[in-house]
Design a protein around this motif. Structure first.
Motif, PDB file in Angstrom:
ATOM      1  N   ASN A 148      -4.916   6.485  16.951  1.00 11.61           N
ATOM      2  CA  ASN A 148      -5.798   7.537  17.451  1.00 11.61           C
ATOM      3  C   ASN A 148      -7.145   6.927  17.831  1.00 11.61           C
ATOM      4  OD1 ASN A 148      -4.453  10.275  17.097  1.00 11.61           O
ATOM      5  ND2 ASN A 148      -4.101   9.354  15.091  1.00 11.61           N
ATOM      6  N   GLY A 149      -7.655   7.257  18.980  1.00 10.94           N
ATOM      7  CA  GLY A 149      -8.905   6.673  19.458  1.00 10.94           C
ATOM      8  C   GLY A 149     -10.117   7.397  18.904  1.00 10.94           C
ATOM      9  N   GLN A 150     -10.349   7.272  17.616  1.00  6.17           N
ATOM     10  CA  GLN A 150     -11.451   7.971  16.959  1.00  6.17           C
ATOM     11  C   GLN A 150     -12.370   6.970  16.272  1.00  6.17           C
ATOM     12  OE1 GLN A 150      -9.194  10.572  14.414  1.00  6.17           O
ATOM     13  NE2 GLN A 150      -8.567  11.912  16.098  1.00  6.17           N
ATOM     14  N   ASP A 151     -13.506   7.444  15.767  1.00  8.42           N
ATOM     15  CA  ASP A 151     -14.475   6.548  15.135  1.00  8.42           C
ATOM     16  C   ASP A 151     -13.924   5.912  13.873  1.00  8.42           C
ATOM     17  OD1 ASP A 151     -16.349   6.996  17.086  1.00  8.42           O
ATOM     18  OD2 ASP A 151     -17.369   8.594  15.994  1.00  8.42           O
ATOM     19  N   LYS A 152     -13.166   6.691  13.105  1.00  9.92           N
ATOM     20  CA  LYS A 152     -12.563   6.178  11.882  1.00  9.92           C
ATOM     21  C   LYS A 152     -11.045   6.268  11.981  1.00  9.92           C
ATOM     22  CE  LYS A 152     -16.386   7.412   8.769  1.00  9.92           C
ATOM     23  NZ  LYS A 152     -16.761   8.145   7.529  1.00  9.92           N
ATOM     24  N   ALA A 153     -10.365   5.374  11.299  1.00 16.61           N
ATOM     25  CA  ALA A 153      -8.903   5.385  11.289  1.00 16.61           C
ATOM     26  C   ALA A 153      -8.402   6.666  10.642  1.00 16.61           C
ATOM     27  CB  ALA A 153      -8.375   4.176  10.538  1.00 16.61           C
ATOM     28  N   CYS A 154      -7.299   7.213  11.186  1.00 17.15           N
ATOM     29  CA  CYS A 154      -6.816   8.510  10.692  1.00 17.15           C
ATOM     30  C   CYS A 154      -6.110   8.391   9.343  1.00 17.15           C
ATOM     31  CB  CYS A 154      -5.883   9.148  11.723  1.00 17.15           C
ATOM     32  SG  CYS A 154      -4.260   8.347  11.887  1.00 17.15           S
ATOM     33  N   GLY A 155      -5.472   7.260   9.067  1.00 20.17           N
ATOM     34  CA  GLY A 155      -4.757   7.077   7.807  1.00 20.17           C
ATOM     35  C   GLY A 155      -3.414   7.767   7.756  1.00 20.17           C
ATOM     36  N   LYS A 156      -3.011   8.434   8.863  1.00 19.78           N
ATOM     37  CA  LYS A 156      -1.791   9.240   8.839  1.00 19.78           C
ATOM     38  C   LYS A 156      -0.738   8.796   9.838  1.00 19.78           C
ATOM     39  CE  LYS A 156      -4.341  13.327   7.280  1.00 19.78           C
ATOM     40  NZ  LYS A 156      -4.754  14.726   7.606  1.00 19.78           N
ATOM     41  N   CYS A 157      -1.146   8.122  10.914  1.00 20.30           N
ATOM     42  CA  CYS A 157      -0.157   7.676  11.893  1.00 20.30           C
ATOM     43  C   CYS A 157       0.654   6.514  11.318  1.00 20.30           C
ATOM     44  CB  CYS A 157      -0.851   7.267  13.198  1.00 20.30           C
ATOM     45  SG  CYS A 157      -1.862   5.769  13.094  1.00 20.30           S
ATOM     46  N   GLY A 158       1.740   6.170  11.979  1.00 15.38           N
ATOM     47  CA  GLY A 158       2.596   5.112  11.475  1.00 15.38           C
ATOM     48  C   GLY A 158       1.874   3.792  11.336  1.00 15.38           C
ATOM     49  N   ALA A 159       1.009   3.477  12.297  1.00 14.44           N
ATOM     50  CA  ALA A 159       0.273   2.212  12.257  1.00 14.44           C
ATOM     51  C   ALA A 159      -0.642   2.153  11.035  1.00 14.44           C
ATOM     52  CB  ALA A 159      -0.538   2.043  13.535  1.00 14.44           C
ATOM     53  N   CYS A 160      -1.354   3.246  10.776  1.00 10.47           N
ATOM     54  CA  CYS A 160      -2.236   3.299   9.601  1.00 10.47           C
ATOM     55  C   CYS A 160      -1.439   3.223   8.304  1.00 10.47           C
ATOM     56  CB  CYS A 160      -3.064   4.584   9.611  1.00 10.47           C
ATOM     57  SG  CYS A 160      -4.497   4.560  10.715  1.00 10.47           S
ATOM     58  N   GLN A 161      -0.345   3.959   8.247  1.00  5.47           N
ATOM     59  CA  GLN A 161       0.437   3.977   7.015  1.00  5.47           C
ATOM     60  C   GLN A 161       0.992   2.601   6.686  1.00  5.47           C
ATOM     61  OE1 GLN A 161       3.216   7.053   6.225  1.00  5.47           O
ATOM     62  NE2 GLN A 161       1.770   8.693   6.645  1.00  5.47           N
ATOM     63  N   GLU A 162       1.491   1.907   7.700  1.00  2.75           N
ATOM     64  CA  GLU A 162       2.029   0.573   7.460  1.00  2.75           C
ATOM     65  C   GLU A 162       0.916  -0.377   7.024  1.00  2.75           C
ATOM     66  OE1 GLU A 162       5.216  -2.255   9.742  1.00  2.75           O
ATOM     67  OE2 GLU A 162       3.392  -1.742  10.833  1.00  2.75           O
ATOM     68  N   ARG A 163      -0.248  -0.241   7.636  1.00  2.00           N
ATOM     69  CA  ARG A 163      -1.394  -1.080   7.254  1.00  2.00           C
ATOM     70  C   ARG A 163      -1.792  -0.821   5.801  1.00  2.00           C
ATOM     71  NH1 ARG A 163      -6.616  -2.974  10.314  1.00  2.00           N
ATOM     72  NH2 ARG A 163      -8.052  -3.281   8.571  1.00  2.00           N
ATOM     73  N   LEU A 164      -1.928   0.445   5.440  1.00  3.56           N
ATOM     74  CA  LEU A 164      -2.326   0.786   4.073  1.00  3.56           C
ATOM     75  C   LEU A 164      -1.295   0.306   3.054  1.00  3.56           C
ATOM     76  CD1 LEU A 164      -3.763   4.342   4.767  1.00  3.56           C
ATOM     77  CD2 LEU A 164      -5.049   2.380   3.886  1.00  3.56           C
ATOM     78  N   GLU A 165      -0.018   0.405   3.400  1.00  7.34           N
ATOM     79  CA  GLU A 165       1.039  -0.098   2.518  1.00  7.34           C
ATOM     80  C   GLU A 165       0.898  -1.605   2.309  1.00  7.34           C
ATOM     81  OE1 GLU A 165       4.848   0.916   4.061  1.00  7.34           O
ATOM     82  OE2 GLU A 165       4.652   3.058   3.611  1.00  7.34           O
ATOM     83  N   ALA A 166       0.587  -2.317   3.390  1.00  6.52           N
ATOM     84  CA  ALA A 166       0.450  -3.771   3.296  1.00  6.52           C
ATOM     85  C   ALA A 166      -0.679  -4.151   2.340  1.00  6.52           C
ATOM     86  CB  ALA A 166       0.199  -4.358   4.679  1.00  6.52           C
ATOM     87  N   PHE A 167      -1.807  -3.444   2.434  1.00  7.36           N
ATOM     88  CA  PHE A 167      -2.910  -3.733   1.529  1.00  7.36           C
ATOM     89  C   PHE A 167      -2.543  -3.370   0.090  1.00  7.36           C
ATOM     90  CE2 PHE A 167      -5.438  -4.182   5.344  1.00  7.36           C
ATOM     91  CZ  PHE A 167      -6.369  -5.150   4.981  1.00  7.36           C
ATOM     92  N   SER A 168      -1.884  -2.228  -0.081  1.00  5.37           N
ATOM     93  CA  SER A 168      -1.487  -1.808  -1.419  1.00  5.37           C
ATOM     94  C   SER A 168      -0.528  -2.810  -2.053  1.00  5.37           C
ATOM     95  CB  SER A 168      -0.832  -0.421  -1.355  1.00  5.37           C
ATOM     96  OG  SER A 168      -0.356  -0.021  -2.618  1.00  5.37           O
ATOM     97  N   GLU A 169       0.442  -3.276  -1.265  1.00  6.07           N
ATOM     98  CA  GLU A 169       1.430  -4.211  -1.789  1.00  6.07           C
ATOM     99  C   GLU A 169       0.847  -5.595  -2.052  1.00  6.07           C
ATOM    100  OE1 GLU A 169       4.631  -3.929   1.018  1.00  6.07           O
ATOM    101  OE2 GLU A 169       5.198  -1.924   0.334  1.00  6.07           O
ATOM    102  N   ASN A 170      -0.333  -5.856  -1.476  1.00  6.24           N
ATOM    103  CA  ASN A 170      -1.045  -7.099  -1.764  1.00  6.24           C
ATOM    104  C   ASN A 170      -2.156  -6.894  -2.794  1.00  6.24           C
ATOM    105  OD1 ASN A 170      -0.252  -9.602  -0.084  1.00  6.24           O
ATOM    106  ND2 ASN A 170      -0.141  -7.950   1.421  1.00  6.24           N
TER     107      ASN A 170
END
Length: 219
Positions: free
Chosen positions: A187-209
């Protein structure tokens, strides 16, 4: 003199890690980014910033006119970006037809013109379920074609093709990379949405690390 390579650099986590990997391998890196009309074009600003920091030759190529021919993607058309994980069927709306073939073809042409030996890009295993042009069969076929398409053979390298985003992040953290210099959200917004697939995969990667993502998310 170091051998030259071209890195397709979106400004996201994966290509950021690939860019740094190529630099650490001692290559003379030339980065190319593409504006294909993506709503998350904010990633290009991150790409520009990183290349300026490292004094990397960086070209941003506007290919947004291809949307006269290619449509139907939530990343480029007036279609809502789906929420949820990449494994969900709804994420297929984020496919941009032929995107990687188009970008690789142009990057290979650039590589030939500067006598670079290879083109790097950041496809990884987490993309395989949704994106056909991130799968091993596609990369292998493109590599074969790019070795014979010109008088100069150019190799297509996807160093994380068999790795997950968690694996990529783990290697990047070991390289002491700052992922605050990346943008992932669709999503082209000021802050990441945290809900799209790209955000979810990113957040999972950080959590798993066992690491906190340094970028800001919407509440």
């Amino acid at each position: 003199m170091s051998a030259k390579v071209v890195v397709i650099y979106s400004g996201g986590m994966d290509s950021y890690t690939v860019l740094n990997k190529a630099m650490q391998q001692g290559y003379d890196v030339h980065a190319v980014s593409f504006n294909y009309g993506q709503r998350h074009s904010k990633e290009l600003l991150f790409a520009k910033k990183v290349c300026e920091q490292h004094n990397i030759e960086h070209k941003v190529v506007d290919i947004s006119s291809i949307n006269q021919l290619i449509g139907g993607s939530a990343l480029t058309d007036d279609i809502d970006v789906p929420q949820g994980h990449y494994q969900e069927e709804s994420m297929k709306t984020t496919v941009v037809p032929n995107r990687n073939m188009i970008m690789l073809s142009m990057a290979v042409g650039y590589a030939v013109s500067i006598e670079a030996e290879a083109v790097y890009f950041g496809a990884h295993s987490g993309d395989h379920a949704i994106y056909p042009d991130c799968r091993t069969e596609f990369v292998d076929a493109m590599n074969d074609v790019c070795k014979i398409a010109n008088y100069q053979a150019v190799e297509v390298r996807a160093p994380y093709l068999a790795a997950s985003k968690t694996d990529i992040l783990r290697e990047g953290l070991a390289m002491d990379l700052d992922y605050n210099d990346t943008w992932t959200c669709y999503n082209g917004q000021d802050k990441a949405c945290g809900k799209c697939g790209a955000c979810q995969e990113r957040l999972e990667a950080f959590s798993e690390n066992n690491t906190i993502d340094p970028i800001d998310y919407q509440n």
